[in-house]
Design a protein around this motif. Structure first.
Motif, PDB file in Angstrom:
ATOM      1  N   ALA A 239      -7.293  -3.991   4.387  1.00  0.00           N
ATOM      2  CA  ALA A 239      -7.105  -5.840   5.500  1.00  0.00           C
ATOM      3  C   ALA A 239      -8.202  -6.676   6.093  1.00  0.00           C
ATOM      4  CB  ALA A 239      -6.606  -4.609   6.930  1.00  0.00           C
ATOM      5  N   ASN A 240      -9.446  -7.155   5.157  1.00  0.00           N
ATOM      6  CA  ASN A 240     -10.288  -8.198   5.338  1.00  0.00           C
ATOM      7  C   ASN A 240      -9.396  -9.055   4.733  1.00  0.00           C
ATOM      8  OD1 ASN A 240     -13.162  -6.126   4.759  1.00  0.00           O
ATOM      9  ND2 ASN A 240     -12.272  -6.167   6.513  1.00  0.00           N
TER      10      ASN A 240
ATOM     11  N   ARG B 110       2.235  -3.431   4.311  1.00  0.00           N
ATOM     12  CA  ARG B 110       1.468  -3.756   3.297  1.00  0.00           C
ATOM     13  C   ARG B 110       1.342  -1.979   2.915  1.00  0.00           C
ATOM     14  NH1 ARG B 110       0.304  -8.017   6.117  1.00  0.00           N
ATOM     15  NH2 ARG B 110      -1.606  -7.199   6.699  1.00  0.00           N
ATOM     16  N   ARG B 111       0.694  -1.470   3.860  1.00  0.00           N
ATOM     17  CA  ARG B 111      -0.185   0.264   3.386  1.00  0.00           C
ATOM     18  C   ARG B 111       0.847   0.763   3.045  1.00  0.00           C
ATOM     19  NH1 ARG B 111      -5.329   1.617   5.072  1.00  0.00           N
ATOM     20  NH2 ARG B 111      -5.367   4.027   4.572  1.00  0.00           N
TER      21      ARG B 111
ATOM     22  N   LEU C 155       2.340   4.221  13.206  1.00  0.00           N
ATOM     23  CA  LEU C 155       3.702   2.991  12.672  1.00  0.00           C
ATOM     24  C   LEU C 155       3.822   3.514  11.168  1.00  0.00           C
ATOM     25  CD1 LEU C 155       5.151   0.223  13.124  1.00  0.00           C
ATOM     26  CD2 LEU C 155       2.355  -0.860  13.529  1.00  0.00           C
ATOM     27  N   ILE C 156       1.973   3.778  10.535  1.00  0.00           N
ATOM     28  CA  ILE C 156       2.404   4.067   9.407  1.00  0.00           C
ATOM     29  C   ILE C 156       3.568   5.002   9.075  1.00  0.00           C
ATOM     30  CG2 ILE C 156       0.497   5.489   9.381  1.00  0.00           C
ATOM     31  CD1 ILE C 156       1.836   3.099   6.488  1.00  0.00           C
ATOM     32  N   GLY C 157       3.348   5.910  10.158  1.00  0.00           N
ATOM     33  CA  GLY C 157       4.305   7.427  10.025  1.00  0.00           C
ATOM     34  C   GLY C 157       6.061   6.694   9.836  1.00  0.00           C
ATOM     35  N   HIS C 158       6.056   5.531  10.836  1.00  0.00           N
ATOM     36  CA  HIS C 158       7.289   5.485  11.142  1.00  0.00           C
ATOM     37  C   HIS C 158       7.789   4.226   9.683  1.00  0.00           C
ATOM     38  CE1 HIS C 158       8.179   6.243  15.188  1.00  0.00           C
ATOM     39  NE2 HIS C 158       7.544   5.511  15.314  1.00  0.00           N
ATOM     40  N   PHE C 159       7.065   3.782   9.432  1.00  0.00           N
ATOM     41  CA  PHE C 159       7.545   3.274   8.167  1.00  0.00           C
ATOM     42  C   PHE C 159       7.388   4.209   6.614  1.00  0.00           C
ATOM     43  CE2 PHE C 159       5.444  -0.444   9.812  1.00  0.00           C
ATOM     44  CZ  PHE C 159       6.694  -1.550   9.305  1.00  0.00           C
TER      45      PHE C 159
END
Length: 364
Positions: free
Chosen positions: A15-16, A112-113, A194-198
Motif C-alpha cells: 500500500a505504500n 487491489r489486494r 472487507l477483503i473477505g467481501h471482495f
C-alpha cells in the motif's frame, strides 16, 4: 502478499506510496506486479512521466494524483487515465462528503489486494468496457437516508453487498470498521472483513466464467449441490431457520450452507485467503517446527504463467501449521483467533476443487 524493497534497501509494503526511509515516490506496476521507486523523467516532466526500476515509463493513475486513494501506475503505452484496478469501478462514493474519501481508500486497498492475487493466479479479469453484459465491475454505494423525525436520519434504502452478472456492489459502510463489527455481531459471524467481501463476491464472478458453461459443472454439482434450486427460497429459509444443523461437517462456513452458489463463493474466498497468507509467510522466510512455508504463487517451470508448483496437499499442510501458530500467537495477546475455522473432509474436497479449477484455467 509479497513485500518489496526500495532502492535505498528498506522494506516496502503493497500500500505504500512513499518510502518512509528515503522519501522517494513509489508506485505499483500492474504489468510487473511489483512496487517500484519512481524517478521523474527529465525529458517528459510536463507529461507527468516517471521511470520505474524496470527502466520503463509510467504515469500515475488519476485516482493516485487527484485523490490519493490509489498507488498504481499506468504504462506509457496505455492511454487510459485510470489504472487497471480503478477502471473497474462503475460507481465511486459521493466525494462531496470528505469522510467518504477515507472509506473509498479502504475499499480500494481491499480491491487491489484481491486483484493482485487474481493476476498472480493468471485468472481472467475482463472489465465492463470490454464486456458490458458480464465484465467485472465494482460499485461502491451508500445507504439512502431520509429525515423522518426532525433531525434523526433513518435508512430508506439499504445497500446490499452482492454480485449480479459481473457487477459487484459493496455497501460503503463495510469500509468503516465500527459499522462492520456491528454487522458482524448482528449476523453472528466469527469472521467478517472487507477483503473477505471482495474475495467472496469475486467467487460469484468466477463461477460464471469458469464453471457455469464448462464440463466442470458436473463435478461441481457432485460436491456443492444443484445450483438450480431456488435461490430465493434457500435464502428465505436460511434467514428464517438459520444454517443447517450439521454445517460444520459439510460446509466451510455457516453461510455456505445456504445455497450451492454461496458454498462455492465462500470456498473460493477461503482459498484466496490461504494462498495470499501463505505467500506472505513464505516471503518473510517463516518456518514452523522446522517446516519452511512454501510460496503457492510461484513461477512454474513448465508453463509461461504464474501459478503454484506446490501440490494442494503441500499447500494445505503448510496452511494447517501456519494457522495453528497464528491462533496461538493471538491467544497470547488476548485476541480472538486469527483463523476461527475447522476444515471438514467435505470442505477440504471443495477447496481442492477450487485449486484444480484455477490450475486448469492457468494452464490452458
Amino acid at each position: 502478499m509479497k513485500t518489496f524493497t526500495c532502492q535505498c534497501g528498506k522494506i516496502l509494503h503493497f500500500a505504500n506510496s512513499q518510502c518512509v526511509a528515503c522519501g522517494v515516490m513509489l508506485g505499483f506496476l500492474p504489468d510487473d506486479l511489483k512496487l517500484s521507486a519512481l524517478t521523474p523523467h527529465n525529458q517528459s516532466q510536463k507529461l507527468g512521466l516517471y521511470q520505474a526500476n524496470n527502466g520503463r515509463l509510467y504515469r500515475q493513475c488519476k485516482n493516485y494524483w487527484q485523490y490519493s486513494v490509489c498507488n498504481w501506475m499506468v504504462p506509457i503505452e496505455d492511454h487510459n487515465e485510470l489504472c487497471p484496478s480503478c477502471r473497474l469501478n462503475t460507481t465511486i462514493p459521493n466525494l462531496n462528503d470528505e469522510e467518504n474519501i477515507g472509506l473509498w481508500f479502504n475499499m480500494e486497498q481491499a480491491k487491489r489486494r484481491l486483484l493482485y492475487t487474481l493476476f498472480k493466479l493468471s485468472l481472467p479479469v475482463v472489465d465492463r468496457h470490454t464486456d458490458a453484459k458480464s465484465g467485472l465491475g465494482f460499485a461502491f454505494l451508500e445507504d439512502e437516508l431520509e429525515d423522518e423525525y426532525g433531525n434523526e436520519l433513518t435508512i430508506k434504502n439499504y445497500v446490499l453487498t452482492g454480485h449480479n452478472s459481473g457487477l459487484i456492489t459493496l455497501n460503503l459502510n463495510e469500509a468503516l470498521p465500527s459499522a462492520r463489527m456491528e454487522m458482524r455481531e448482528k449476523m453472528n459471524e466469527s469472521y467478517r472483513t472487507l477483503i473477505g467481501h471482495f474475495r467472496h463476491e469475486s467467487g460469484h464472478y468466477y463461477w460464471d466464467r469458469l464453471i457455469k458453461n464448462s464440463d466442470r459443472v458436473i463435478e461441481f454439482r457432485q460436491l456443492f449441490g444443484d445450483e438450480n434450486i431456488s435461490y430465493k427460497q434457500a435464502m428465505d429459509n436460511y434467514y428464517l431457520n438459520g444454517p443447517a444443523a450439521n454445517w460444520q461437517n459439510v460446509w466451510i462456513s455457516a453461510y455456505a450452507s445456504m445455497h450451492p452458489w454461496e458454498d462455492w463463493a465462500e470456498t473460493w474466498a477461503h482459498y484466496l485467503h490461504m494462498v495470499d497468507t501463505l505467500e506472505t509467510a513464505s516471503n518473510v522466510d517463516l518456518s514452523i517446527s522446522g517446516h519452511q512455508v512454501l510460496n503457492p504463487l510461484v513461477k512454474n517451470a513448465h508453463v509461461d504463467k504464474d501459478y503454484t508448483a506446490i501440490s494442494f496437499t503441500q499447500l494445505f499442510n503448510d496452511w494447517c501449521r501456519l494457522t495453528v501458530a497464528l491462533n496461538s500467537i493471538n491467544r497470547s495477546m488476548g485476541l480472538d483467533d486469527a483463523y476461527p475455522f475447522v476444515i471438514s473432509i467435505t470442505a477440504l474436497d471443495k477447496l481442492r476443487f477450487v485449486h484444480e479449477t484455477i490450475k486448469y484455467e492457468s494452464f490452458t
